[in-house]
Design a protein around this motif. Structure first.
Motif, short mmCIF file in Angstrom:
data_model
loop_
_atom_site.label_atom_id
_atom_site.label_comp_id
_atom_site.label_asym_id
_atom_site.label_seq_id
_atom_site.Cartn_x
_atom_site.Cartn_y
_atom_site.Cartn_z
N MET A 1 0.86 -1.02 0.10
CA MET A 1 0.42 -0.11 -0.03
C MET A 1 1.12 1.49 -0.22
SD MET A 1 -2.95 -1.16 2.46
CE MET A 1 -2.20 -1.85 3.43
N THR A 2 0.25 2.12 -0.90
CA THR A 2 1.01 3.34 -0.89
C THR A 2 0.65 4.53 -0.01
OG1 THR A 2 0.13 4.27 -2.47
CG2 THR A 2 2.53 2.97 -2.36
N ALA A 3 1.56 5.37 0.82
CA ALA A 3 1.09 6.75 0.83
C ALA A 3 1.28 7.92 0.68
CB ALA A 3 1.06 6.93 3.39
N LYS A 4 0.38 9.12 0.94
CA LYS A 4 0.94 10.37 0.54
C LYS A 4 0.87 11.33 1.35
CE LYS A 4 0.28 11.66 -4.42
NZ LYS A 4 -1.06 11.62 -5.26
N ILE A 5 1.52 11.92 2.02
CA ILE A 5 1.70 13.20 2.66
C ILE A 5 1.77 14.95 1.91
CG2 ILE A 5 3.14 14.10 4.48
CD1 ILE A 5 4.54 11.33 5.10
N CYS A 6 0.94 14.85 2.67
CA CYS A 6 0.49 16.71 1.03
C CYS A 6 1.30 17.37 2.87
CB CYS A 6 -0.54 16.69 0.54
SG CYS A 6 -0.65 16.00 -0.41
N ILE A 7 2.49 18.48 2.09
CA ILE A 7 3.12 19.99 3.63
C ILE A 7 2.76 20.33 3.22
CG2 ILE A 7 4.24 19.42 5.23
CD1 ILE A 7 5.42 16.91 4.62
N VAL A 8 1.45 21.46 3.65
CA VAL A 8 1.74 23.27 3.70
C VAL A 8 2.76 23.40 4.57
CG1 VAL A 8 0.26 24.75 2.94
CG2 VAL A 8 -0.20 22.73 2.85
N GLU A 63 5.42 10.76 -1.36
CA GLU A 63 4.39 9.44 -2.05
C GLU A 63 5.69 8.13 -0.88
OE1 GLU A 63 3.69 8.89 -5.91
OE2 GLU A 63 3.07 11.07 -5.82
N THR A 64 5.34 7.84 -0.53
CA THR A 64 6.43 6.17 0.13
C THR A 64 5.10 5.49 1.07
OG1 THR A 64 6.87 5.81 2.21
CG2 THR A 64 5.63 7.16 2.80
N THR A 66 3.48 2.72 3.34
CA THR A 66 2.19 2.91 5.20
C THR A 66 3.74 2.52 5.58
OG1 THR A 66 1.55 0.72 4.59
CG2 THR A 66 -0.14 2.48 3.11
N HIS A 67 4.43 1.38 5.76
CA HIS A 67 4.97 1.05 6.76
C HIS A 67 6.21 2.34 7.44
CE1 HIS A 67 7.35 -0.43 3.17
NE2 HIS A 67 8.28 -0.48 3.79
N LYS A 68 6.63 2.84 6.38
CA LYS A 68 7.21 4.05 6.37
C LYS A 68 7.02 5.65 6.23
CE LYS A 68 10.88 2.29 3.16
NZ LYS A 68 12.10 2.03 2.09
N LEU A 69 5.79 5.63 7.29
CA LEU A 69 4.69 6.86 7.38
C LEU A 69 5.06 7.06 8.49
CD1 LEU A 69 2.98 8.51 5.98
CD2 LEU A 69 1.53 7.22 7.35
N ARG A 70 5.41 7.04 9.83
CA ARG A 70 5.57 7.16 11.18
C ARG A 70 7.82 7.54 10.41
NH1 ARG A 70 4.75 4.62 16.12
NH2 ARG A 70 2.14 4.11 14.81
#
Length: 101
Positions: A1-8, A63-64, A66-70
């Protein structure tokens, strides 16, 4: 699974920060506000002073897995930038497996 983090990122100065891998940096136009203030309210009406405030805004997209999200969020916490407002939006996609009855 992939996760996306958007930072403003919002700040009064243009931030030059080191980016992680798989990170896109999208710049937004800066916002400039001009204030005019009377120097002396009693005597000289024509004597005025001007101040400006510039807000720089950037969007970082990571983009990362999910296990590397933390790990990525801990990196952001360790590299705390002074005078910067961060707004973090994260979402991830999961696989939908329908149940067959």
């Amino acid at each position: 699974m992939t996760a996306k983090i958007c930072i403003v990122i919002k700040s009064f100065e243009n931030q030059r920060s080191g980016l992680l891998l798989n990170t896109r940096k999208i710049g937004s136009p800066k916002k400039q506000i001009l204030y005019t203030v009377l120097r002396s309210p009693h005597i000289d009406k024509k004597s005025r002073e001007q101040f400006e405030m510039r807000m720089h805004k950037q969007l970082l997209v990571m983009e990362t897995e999910t296990h590397k999200l933390r790990e990525k969020l801990n990196w952001l916490k360790l590299h705390d930038l002074l005078g910067v407002q961060l707004k973090i939006l994260s979402y991830y996609q999961t696989r939908f497996v329908p149940k067959i009855q």
